[in-house]
Design a protein around this motif. Structure first.
Motif, PDB file in Angstrom:
ATOM      1  N   ALA A  16      -1.081 -11.083  -6.422  1.00 14.18           N
ATOM      2  CA  ALA A  16      -0.586 -11.444  -5.107  1.00 14.18           C
ATOM      3  C   ALA A  16       0.920 -11.405  -4.964  1.00 14.18           C
ATOM      4  O   ALA A  16       1.659 -10.871  -5.765  1.00 14.18           O
ATOM      5  CB  ALA A  16      -1.133 -12.800  -4.717  1.00 14.18           C
ATOM      6  N   THR A  17       1.352 -12.010  -3.890  1.00 15.77           N
ATOM      7  CA  THR A  17       2.742 -11.930  -3.479  1.00 15.77           C
ATOM      8  C   THR A  17       3.626 -12.806  -4.348  1.00 15.77           C
ATOM      9  O   THR A  17       3.220 -13.822  -4.852  1.00 15.77           O
ATOM     10  CB  THR A  17       2.856 -12.409  -2.034  1.00 15.77           C
ATOM     11  OG1 THR A  17       1.959 -11.645  -1.252  1.00 15.77           O
ATOM     12  CG2 THR A  17       4.247 -12.249  -1.498  1.00 15.77           C
ATOM     13  N   GLN A 101      -8.607  -8.715  -1.113  1.00 12.38           N
ATOM     14  CA  GLN A 101      -7.176  -8.765  -0.842  1.00 12.38           C
ATOM     15  C   GLN A 101      -6.860  -8.055   0.474  1.00 12.38           C
ATOM     16  O   GLN A 101      -7.596  -7.164   0.904  1.00 12.38           O
ATOM     17  CB  GLN A 101      -6.403  -8.090  -1.974  1.00 12.38           C
ATOM     18  CG  GLN A 101      -6.564  -8.753  -3.325  1.00 12.38           C
ATOM     19  CD  GLN A 101      -5.911 -10.118  -3.391  1.00 12.38           C
ATOM     20  OE1 GLN A 101      -5.068 -10.452  -2.562  1.00 12.38           O
ATOM     21  NE2 GLN A 101      -6.303 -10.919  -4.374  1.00 12.38           N
ATOM     22  N   GLY A 111      -7.405  -7.726   6.855  1.00 14.80           N
ATOM     23  CA  GLY A 111      -8.056  -8.507   5.818  1.00 14.80           C
ATOM     24  C   GLY A 111      -9.394  -9.042   6.279  1.00 14.80           C
ATOM     25  O   GLY A 111      -9.697  -9.073   7.480  1.00 14.80           O
ATOM     26  N   TYR A 135       0.941  -9.105   5.055  1.00 16.25           N
ATOM     27  CA  TYR A 135      -0.265  -9.338   5.841  1.00 16.25           C
ATOM     28  C   TYR A 135       0.030 -10.240   7.025  1.00 16.25           C
ATOM     29  O   TYR A 135       0.624 -11.304   6.884  1.00 16.25           O
ATOM     30  CB  TYR A 135      -1.326  -9.954   4.944  1.00 16.25           C
ATOM     31  CG  TYR A 135      -2.645 -10.251   5.606  1.00 16.25           C
ATOM     32  CD1 TYR A 135      -3.240  -9.362   6.501  1.00 16.25           C
ATOM     33  CD2 TYR A 135      -3.323 -11.439   5.314  1.00 16.25           C
ATOM     34  CE1 TYR A 135      -4.473  -9.636   7.085  1.00 16.25           C
ATOM     35  CE2 TYR A 135      -4.561 -11.721   5.888  1.00 16.25           C
ATOM     36  CZ  TYR A 135      -5.125 -10.819   6.775  1.00 16.25           C
ATOM     37  OH  TYR A 135      -6.347 -11.096   7.355  1.00 16.25           O
ATOM     38  N   ALA A 510      -1.879  -9.277  -3.025  1.00 19.23           N
ATOM     39  CA  ALA A 510      -1.876  -9.556  -1.592  1.00 19.23           C
ATOM     40  C   ALA A 510      -0.951  -8.618  -0.829  1.00 19.23           C
ATOM     41  O   ALA A 510      -0.977  -8.600   0.404  1.00 19.23           O
ATOM     42  CB  ALA A 510      -1.458 -11.005  -1.336  1.00 19.23           C
ATOM     43  N   ASP A 511      -0.154  -7.830  -1.534  1.00 25.49           N
ATOM     44  CA  ASP A 511       0.727  -6.855  -0.890  1.00 25.49           C
ATOM     45  C   ASP A 511       0.163  -5.442  -0.942  1.00 25.49           C
ATOM     46  O   ASP A 511       0.864  -4.483  -0.631  1.00 25.49           O
ATOM     47  CB  ASP A 511       2.106  -6.881  -1.547  1.00 25.49           C
ATOM     48  CG  ASP A 511       2.820  -8.199  -1.305  1.00 25.49           C
ATOM     49  OD1 ASP A 511       2.838  -8.659  -0.151  1.00 25.49           O
ATOM     50  OD2 ASP A 511       3.343  -8.780  -2.275  1.00 25.49           O
TER      51      ASP A 511
END
Length: 686
Positions: A16-17, A101, A111, A135, A510-511
């Motif tokens: 994730a981020t 994700q 998403g 997001y 998450a990116d």
């Protein structure tokens, strides 16, 4: 210590981020050499159109004779039965892992969760080190509590997900790269909900969401936050572009997207056409990225634009997005024909020293492949400078090692220096993986080095090409099969819309997915071209040249030579962008915080086919200045930066050559050699 050979590394387990911090001037260019196939191929060029490449009829028989085993469980938790696992795609995060994700089908972000799906235009923010376009679930659509999601289909640009509640299908959602539309088609009567109330506006419904207007068209019933659909009815949401209008977008949204495809033509340039097919055959809308917008073909007038982390996206109406890119040469070695007798003698001495210092080959697919590439380049130099004994030793060394890797059943008799077919994940995997290659990270980087070395050694040796072909063709199929078949996905890493590859196998971020070493990606497709020539596969050669052209263009447009006049770069404090995700771009690397690493990851291996590194002399000088900082070239990764610096012009080349002759050879990367460093600089002489 991690060296530059630990490049790109889409590290397993990072989630994730927030885990990472990311041509026209008169100047020297990489050495000229013919881009024609070798005489053994018997072709005068690689012109042609899209064609089937390494299809099931070709790879099926090869797979029967190669070692096979079930690889790692990559957890394709949301993939329908019968589909080849889509590793290394922009949407892989929707498929793999316990939790879906977000993904980035620009201009949108998208998403899913247990309540439904959400989408929105990312809010782009720029800091000194990061351009963020993450997001943005601005419009949330509820499909029912406890919704589960399954990817039921995907093609060149689009992916379709089925929503189910309590095991019963509710409907399906389709999204696509370049498309501003999100369409939901009901499997039965369904009541959808929205977090924002849509109000009637002409032929559509609309709502203000953040800084943008969002529209909705459907033949179903809309009332505030409710959308009621009967079986087979479709609702399509969209973001109204800057400078656009709701009515124009509503008309285009009324004919939902049903499929996408890509085709290409290689002649005096590479022409790419992305087709967006709609249910009723009408026009749709698609957004051109900055690198595409400069050479669009028959695009018509823009109907608006969107801001993205990659720059301004220009929206057009139509059925096909077509643009061109210049071709890039794929060269087996450097052209040393202009060297003086003294320079040839100097290089011969360097080759003798490098050959004498060679170490055993690494067993993993990254370091092992890169060492083969390095030695193949040493062989090319030795042949040209009269180091005959060393050339013979190098040929035997590289050939022996390639033949070992190319034994189809090698993994049945040893635990290293071999490949097997992963029956679970549908791809070729090295028995000794590195950087998560057994999770399908970085396959194009790794296999590109093998293919480059094989293409060099077998260029004029049809007998060797025949011996290497069974396994080398499977490595090529792993990254270049087209169209998809039951054995391999289509062009595993390569994204024709973004015009570059994605490195992470499962994209647990998450990116979105990411790529770091754009230069290794260019080298991979150059290596694919060389192997295609050596093995006489014309269709593979055409495809490889197309991918190399696009990868090179995107490498310049988004990694090393981005247009700083685009508003998205206002406030960004660096000259290069080493790490690009779908929704974020970082001045960072997976392996080092050093400025030299940030630049060198975009240069390695400075191959004979690295023409994308040339261009604007001023920009090259700026990139070099930032990369070496106060430490100069005498530092880790400095050998690659020194080579790159010579592309800024003859004065820069002379300065680099002087520095090279007194260079601390112990700092040269193990994928490089002093001989190649010196040969590169000498080959640039006017």
């Amino acid at each position: 210590m991690i060296t530059i050979t630990a490049l790109n590394r889409t590290l397993t387990g990072l989630v994730a981020t927030g885990l990472i911090g990311l041509l026209v001037a008169c100047s020297a260019a990489p050495p000229a050499a013919t881009d024609a196939p070798s005489p053994s191929v018997g072709r005068s060029g690689a012109e042609g159109d899209s064609a089937g490449v390494l299809g099931a009829d070709q790879v099926g028989p090869l797979l029967q004779d190669v070692s096979q085993a079930a690889g790692k469980d990559l957890k394709p938790e949301r993939l329908a039965d019968g589909l080849v696992p889509p590793t290394n795609k922009w949407f892989s995060g929707l498929v793999f892992g316990d939790t879906a994700q977000p993904v980035f089908p620009l201009p949108l972000s998208f998403g899913v969760d247990a309540k439904g799906f959400a989408f929105g235009l990312p809010t782009v923010t720029t800091t000194a080190k990061t351009i963020m376009g993450g997001y943005a679930p601005i419009i949330s659509v509820g499909t029912g509590s406890g919704t589960t999601w399954t990817v039921t289909g995907y093609d060149e640009l689009s992916v379709t997900l089925e929503a189910a509640v309590a095991g019963k299908p509710v409907g399906s959602v389709r999204i696509a790269e370049g498309s501003p539309f999100v369409s939901f088609t009901a499997a039965g009567s369904v009541a959808l909900t929205s977090n924002l109330p849509f109000a009637a506006s002409g032929t559509a419904w609309s709502v203000q969401g953040g800084a943008a207007t969002y529209g909705l068209v459907t033949s179903g019933q809309v009332s505030g936050t409710s959308v009621n659909l009967s079986s087979g009815q479709t609702a399509t949401w969209f973001a109204v572009p800057d400078g656009g209008n709701l009515e124009t977008m509503a008309k285009l949204a009324g004919d939902p997207l049903k499929a996408t495809s890509a085709s290409y033509q290689v002649g005096d340039k590479a022409t790419t056409t992305l087709a967006y097919d709609t249910t009723n055959g009408g026009d749709t809308a698609f957004a051109a990225m900055p690198h595409q917008a400069k050479s669009l073909v028959d695009a018509g007038d823009p109907i608006g634009s969107y801001t993205s982390s990659y720059g301004t996206l220009t929206l057009y109406a139509g059925k096909k997005l077509t643009w061109t890119e210049p071709l890039q040469a794929a060269r087996a070695g450097l052209d040393l024909s202009r060297l003086s007798a003294a320079e040839r003698s100097e290089l011969a001495d360097a080759v003798k020293a490098d050959v004498a210092a060679l170490k055993p080959y690494p067993a993993d697919t990254y370091f092992g492949g890169k060492a083969l590439y390095r030695d193949a380049q040493l062989w090319e130099i030795a042949k040209q400078v009269g180091a005959d004994a060393e050339a013979a030793k190098l040929k035997e060394r590289v050939t022996t090692q390639l033949l070992q890797w190319a034994e189809p059943k090698g993994c049945e008799v040893r635990d290293a220096f071999c490949f097997f077919y992963d029956t679970r994940n549908h791809g070729m995997v090295g028995r000794t993986p590195s950087f998560g290659s057994d999770e399908f990270n970085d396959h194009h980087f790794h296999y590109g080095y093998f293919l480059y070395a094989a293409g060099v050694l077998a260029a004029d040796d049809s007998g060797l090409a025949e011996k290497l072909a069974p396994v080398m063709n499977l490595l090529a199929a792993d990254i270049a099969t087209s169209p998809a078949n039951e054995h391999f996905p289509a062009r595993r890493n390569f994204d024709s819309y973004a015009s570059h590859s994605w490195a992470s196998g499962t994209a647990p971020f998450a990116d979105g997915n990411n790529q770091e070493s754009a230069s290794e990606a260019v080298t991979a497709y150059a290596g694919l071209t060389l192997w295609a020539r050596a093995s006489g596969n014309h269709d593979l050669e055409v495809e490889a040249r197309w991918m190399q052209a696009l990868e090179a263009a995107s490498a310049r447009a988004y990694w090393t030579d981005f247009d700083t006049s685009d508003p998205v770069y206002a406030g960004f404090g660096h000259k290069v962008l080493p790490l690009n995700f779908g929704g974020k771009r970082d001045y960072a690397t997976w392996f080092s915080a050093e400025p030299a690493a940030a630049l060198a990851i975009l240069l390695i291996p400075v191959s004979p086919s690295s023409d994308q590194l040339g261009g604007d002399a001023g920009r090259i000088a700026e990139n070099v200045k930032e990369g070496i900082g106060s430490k100069g070239f005498e530092q880790q990764y400095g050998d690659y930066i020194l080579m790159y610096s010579a592309l800024a012009g003859e004065d820069a080349r002379q300065t680099a050559l002087k520095a090279a002759r007194s260079f601390d050879r112990s700092t040269i990367d193990d994928g490089n050699s002093y001989s190649y460093l010196l040969a590169w600089l000498l080959s640039l002489k006017p």
